[in-house]
Design an enzyme around this catalytic site. Sequence first.
Site, mmCIF file in Angstrom:
data_model
loop_
_atom_site.group_PDB
_atom_site.id
_atom_site.type_symbol
_atom_site.label_atom_id
_atom_site.label_comp_id
_atom_site.label_asym_id
_atom_site.label_seq_id
_atom_site.Cartn_x
_atom_site.Cartn_y
_atom_site.Cartn_z
ATOM 1 C CG HIS A 16 -1.893 -1.000 1.416
ATOM 2 N ND1 HIS A 16 -1.982 -1.801 2.531
ATOM 3 C CD2 HIS A 16 -2.909 -1.402 0.613
ATOM 4 C CE1 HIS A 16 -2.990 -2.641 2.404
ATOM 5 N NE2 HIS A 16 -3.581 -2.435 1.242
ATOM 6 C CE LYS A 40 -12.884 -6.949 2.294
ATOM 7 N NZ LYS A 40 -11.757 -6.258 1.663
ATOM 8 N NE ARG A 89 -2.862 -7.235 -4.235
ATOM 9 C CZ ARG A 89 -3.621 -7.429 -3.177
ATOM 10 N NH1 ARG A 89 -3.080 -7.797 -2.042
ATOM 11 N NH2 ARG A 89 -4.917 -7.276 -3.246
ATOM 12 C CB SER A 127 -4.083 -6.534 4.900
ATOM 13 O OG SER A 127 -3.879 -5.257 4.354
HETATM 14 P P1 ADP Z 1 -9.869 -3.598 -0.390
HETATM 15 O O1 ADP Z 1 -10.562 -4.297 0.720
HETATM 16 O O2 ADP Z 1 -10.607 -2.403 -0.904
HETATM 17 O O3 ADP Z 1 -9.344 -4.490 -1.498
HETATM 18 P P2 ADP Z 1 -7.129 -3.308 0.530
HETATM 19 O O4 ADP Z 1 -6.686 -2.500 1.695
HETATM 20 O O5 ADP Z 1 -6.906 -4.788 0.595
HETATM 21 O O6 ADP Z 1 -8.625 -2.929 0.345
HETATM 22 O O7 ADP Z 1 -6.445 -2.770 -0.791
HETATM 23 C C1 ADP Z 1 -6.648 -1.469 -1.265
HETATM 24 C C2 ADP Z 1 -6.070 -1.358 -2.663
HETATM 25 O O8 ADP Z 1 -4.661 -1.555 -2.607
HETATM 26 C C3 ADP Z 1 -6.587 -2.411 -3.652
HETATM 27 O O9 ADP Z 1 -6.675 -1.827 -4.937
HETATM 28 C C4 ADP Z 1 -5.516 -3.462 -3.633
HETATM 29 O O10 ADP Z 1 -5.479 -4.197 -4.841
HETATM 30 C C5 ADP Z 1 -4.277 -2.603 -3.460
HETATM 31 N N1 ADP Z 1 -3.182 -3.355 -2.856
HETATM 32 C C6 ADP Z 1 -3.218 -4.142 -1.763
HETATM 33 N N2 ADP Z 1 -2.019 -4.697 -1.519
HETATM 34 C C7 ADP Z 1 -1.186 -4.246 -2.500
HETATM 35 C C8 ADP Z 1 0.196 -4.474 -2.845
HETATM 36 N N3 ADP Z 1 0.942 -5.330 -2.151
HETATM 37 N N4 ADP Z 1 0.702 -3.831 -3.914
HETATM 38 C C9 ADP Z 1 -0.071 -3.011 -4.654
HETATM 39 N N5 ADP Z 1 -1.376 -2.765 -4.412
HETATM 40 C C10 ADP Z 1 -1.929 -3.367 -3.349
#
Ligand code: ADP
Length: 162
Positions: A16, A40, A89, A127
């Site tokens: 992130h 969630k 990803r 996460s």
């Molecule tokens: P959500 O529940 O909305 O998917 P996340 O916090 O898991 O929320 O992710 C928010 C955004 O960040 C999403 O677009 C996700 O694909 C992206 N994201 C999560 N992890 C990574 C990573 N390791 N590298 C790049 N983008 C990421």
Amino acid sequence: MIALYPGSFDPVTYGHLDIIERASQLFDKLIIVIMENDEKKPAFSSSQRKELLEKCISHLPNVSVKVGSGLTVDFAREHNCQVLIRGVRAVSDYEYEMQLATANMTLQPDIETIFLLARPQYSFLSSSTAKTIAKNGGDLSKFVPEIVAEKLTEIYKISEGN
Ligand code: ADP
């Protein structure tokens, strides 16, 4: 131009943070919004997630963190954001991200979703991976910043003690 980066950030990872740093260079302002999602069950409360994010982005003057609920496009409009940022990803993200972006485009045609490709070293980092590693006492140093690792270790120690 103001961009909005919505997500759960439960908790924030290096993946992130890489997207945040890159987006902050592309736009005048970047707002990160922790969207509350009833479906969630998060490990951290939204205020804990906000506090962690704020500590991790303190070196980026044009980035701020908020908590939101409801539709992301409504939040974006209320905060004058013309762009939504999402990270992609692997192919596995594609279908879900396409569904979201298409729905948002239909609801609010003036708001564009821009995808940033994950850096290769973070393309398998989520996460949930960080939480699984923390639960099992693994080394988190390549996945999340130190302060996040400390909090993760803390919450799983607490739940083990119960
Ligand atoms: P959500 O529940 O909305 O998917 P996340 O916090 O898991 O929320 O992710 C928010 C955004 O960040 C999403 O677009 C996700 O694909 C992206 N994201 C999560 N992890 C990574 C990573 N390791 N590298 C790049 N983008 C990421």
